[in-house]
Design a protein around this motif. Structure first.
Motif, PDB file in Angstrom:
ATOM      1  N   LEU A  66      18.658   2.706  77.161  1.00 16.59           N
ATOM      2  CA  LEU A  66      19.183   4.013  76.723  1.00 16.59           C
ATOM      3  C   LEU A  66      19.532   5.466  77.744  1.00 16.59           C
ATOM      4  N   TYR A  67      20.667   5.702  77.978  1.00 17.33           N
ATOM      5  CA  TYR A  67      20.524   6.966  78.167  1.00 17.33           C
ATOM      6  C   TYR A  67      20.734   8.471  77.765  1.00 17.33           C
ATOM      7  N   ILE A  68      19.331   9.382  76.889  1.00 14.91           N
ATOM      8  CA  ILE A  68      18.876   9.940  76.520  1.00 14.91           C
ATOM      9  C   ILE A  68      18.949  11.173  76.731  1.00 14.91           C
ATOM     10  N   PRO A  69      19.750  12.099  75.947  1.00 14.65           N
ATOM     11  CA  PRO A  69      19.919  13.758  77.211  1.00 14.65           C
ATOM     12  C   PRO A  69      18.519  14.397  76.441  1.00 14.65           C
ATOM     13  N   LEU A  70      17.942  15.467  77.548  1.00 17.05           N
ATOM     14  CA  LEU A  70      16.773  15.897  77.012  1.00 17.05           C
ATOM     15  C   LEU A  70      17.274  16.381  76.069  1.00 17.05           C
ATOM     16  N   SER A  71      17.814  17.685  75.858  1.00 14.72           N
ATOM     17  CA  SER A  71      18.270  18.284  75.369  1.00 14.72           C
ATOM     18  C   SER A  71      18.693  18.053  73.372  1.00 14.72           C
ATOM     19  N   ALA A  72      18.457  16.086  73.249  1.00 13.71           N
ATOM     20  CA  ALA A  72      18.616  16.240  72.092  1.00 13.71           C
ATOM     21  C   ALA A  72      16.988  15.025  71.591  1.00 13.71           C
ATOM     22  N   ILE A  73      15.447  15.557  72.538  1.00 13.50           N
ATOM     23  CA  ILE A  73      14.603  15.296  72.550  1.00 13.50           C
ATOM     24  C   ILE A  73      13.704  16.002  71.743  1.00 13.50           C
ATOM     25  N   ARG A  74      13.079  16.195  70.863  1.00 14.76           N
ATOM     26  CA  ARG A  74      12.822  16.815  69.884  1.00 14.76           C
ATOM     27  C   ARG A  74      11.166  16.413  70.719  1.00 14.76           C
ATOM     28  N   TYR A  75      10.402  15.128  70.228  1.00 11.88           N
ATOM     29  CA  TYR A  75       9.029  14.756  71.228  1.00 11.88           C
ATOM     30  C   TYR A  75       9.594  13.627  71.855  1.00 11.88           C
ATOM     31  N   VAL A  76       8.653  12.859  72.720  1.00 13.33           N
ATOM     32  CA  VAL A  76       7.901  11.773  72.740  1.00 13.33           C
ATOM     33  C   VAL A  76       6.326  11.634  72.655  1.00 13.33           C
ATOM     34  N   ALA A  77       6.423  10.663  72.119  1.00 14.22           N
ATOM     35  CA  ALA A  77       4.925  10.111  72.245  1.00 14.22           C
ATOM     36  C   ALA A  77       4.538   8.452  72.486  1.00 14.22           C
ATOM     37  N   VAL A  78       3.677   9.145  73.355  1.00 18.82           N
ATOM     38  CA  VAL A  78       3.051   7.689  74.574  1.00 18.82           C
ATOM     39  C   VAL A  78       2.129   6.471  73.535  1.00 18.82           C
ATOM     40  N   ASP A  79       2.483   5.457  73.145  1.00 16.47           N
ATOM     41  CA  ASP A  79       1.448   4.701  72.310  1.00 16.47           C
ATOM     42  C   ASP A  79       0.041   3.809  72.949  1.00 16.47           C
ATOM     43  N   THR A  80      -0.589   4.867  72.418  1.00 11.89           N
ATOM     44  CA  THR A  80      -2.518   4.488  73.041  1.00 11.89           C
ATOM     45  C   THR A  80      -2.747   3.673  72.272  1.00 11.89           C
ATOM     46  N   ASN A  81      -3.665   2.671  72.477  1.00  4.82           N
ATOM     47  CA  ASN A  81      -4.352   2.184  72.150  1.00  4.82           C
ATOM     48  C   ASN A  81      -5.842   2.522  71.230  1.00  4.82           C
ATOM     49  N   GLU A  82      -6.361   2.821  70.425  1.00  5.53           N
ATOM     50  CA  GLU A  82      -7.902   3.579  69.848  1.00  5.53           C
ATOM     51  C   GLU A  82      -8.226   2.712  70.107  1.00  5.53           C
ATOM     52  N   ARG A  83     -10.070   3.659  71.001  1.00  5.90           N
ATOM     53  CA  ARG A  83     -11.146   3.156  71.267  1.00  5.90           C
ATOM     54  C   ARG A  83     -11.562   3.153  70.010  1.00  5.90           C
ATOM     55  N   ASP A  84     -12.241   1.617  70.084  1.00  2.61           N
ATOM     56  CA  ASP A  84     -13.997   1.306  68.898  1.00  2.61           C
ATOM     57  C   ASP A  84     -14.776   2.454  69.022  1.00  2.61           C
ATOM     58  N   LYS A  85     -14.857   2.817  67.554  1.00  5.11           N
ATOM     59  CA  LYS A  85     -15.578   3.745  67.435  1.00  5.11           C
ATOM     60  C   LYS A  85     -16.919   3.391  68.210  1.00  5.11           C
ATOM     61  N   ALA A  86     -18.289   4.229  68.233  1.00  2.72           N
ATOM     62  CA  ALA A  86     -19.570   4.156  68.922  1.00  2.72           C
ATOM     63  C   ALA A  86     -20.206   4.415  67.387  1.00  2.72           C
ATOM     64  N   PRO A  87     -20.454   3.187  66.649  1.00  5.24           N
ATOM     65  CA  PRO A  87     -21.389   3.506  65.648  1.00  5.24           C
ATOM     66  C   PRO A  87     -22.508   4.723  65.354  1.00  5.24           C
ATOM     67  N   VAL A  88     -23.087   5.229  64.743  1.00  7.38           N
ATOM     68  CA  VAL A  88     -23.059   6.591  65.137  1.00  7.38           C
ATOM     69  C   VAL A  88     -24.499   6.869  63.427  1.00  7.38           C
ATOM     70  N   GLY A  89     -25.899   6.527  63.807  1.00  7.62           N
ATOM     71  CA  GLY A  89     -26.429   6.688  62.942  1.00  7.62           C
ATOM     72  C   GLY A  89     -28.055   6.062  63.080  1.00  7.62           C
ATOM     73  N   PHE A  90     -28.609   5.501  62.675  1.00  7.62           N
ATOM     74  CA  PHE A  90     -29.927   5.122  62.761  1.00  7.62           C
ATOM     75  C   PHE A  90     -30.692   3.824  61.220  1.00  7.62           C
ATOM     76  N   THR A  91     -31.180   3.193  62.786  1.00  3.26           N
ATOM     77  CA  THR A  91     -31.582   1.827  61.522  1.00  3.26           C
ATOM     78  C   THR A  91     -33.167   1.603  60.874  1.00  3.26           C
ATOM     79  N   ALA A  92     -33.560   0.954  59.852  1.00  2.00           N
ATOM     80  CA  ALA A  92     -34.819   0.926  59.865  1.00  2.00           C
ATOM     81  C   ALA A  92     -35.440  -0.232  60.726  1.00  2.00           C
ATOM     82  N   SER A  93     -36.481   0.128  60.937  1.00  3.41           N
ATOM     83  CA  SER A  93     -37.494  -0.671  62.287  1.00  3.41           C
ATOM     84  C   SER A  93     -38.533  -0.823  61.190  1.00  3.41           C
TER      85      SER A  93
END
Length: 70
Positions: A43-70
């Motif tokens: 597709l050749y898309i004119p810039l005047s027709a575009i509202r926004y462009v969203a980049v597909d990104t992979n979400e990172r694994d979130k680090a676990p937060v909290g404490f464990t009982a030892s």
């Protein structure tokens, strides 16, 4: 132009009229249009027709937060 940084990245293009194309890549970015290619079409898309462009990104694994009982 900020779109130049998105060249060759997979993105979704959302249009002013509410439509959208996704699953393709931004192949070429000029001052008046972008060339968007997916598996089936180019597709050749004119810039005047575009509202926004969203980049597909992979979400990172979130680090676990909290404490464990030892």
């Amino acid at each position: 132009m900020m779109l130049k940084h998105l060249l060759k990245q997979q993105a979704a293009v959302h249009f002013i009229d509410g439509g959208c194309v996704s699953g393709g890549t931004l192949e070429e970015i000029e001052d008046t249009f972008i060339k968007y290619k997916d598996e089936y079409e180019m597709l050749y898309i004119p810039l005047s027709a575009i509202r926004y462009v969203a980049v597909d990104t992979n979400e990172r694994d979130k680090a676990p937060v909290g404490f464990t009982a030892s």
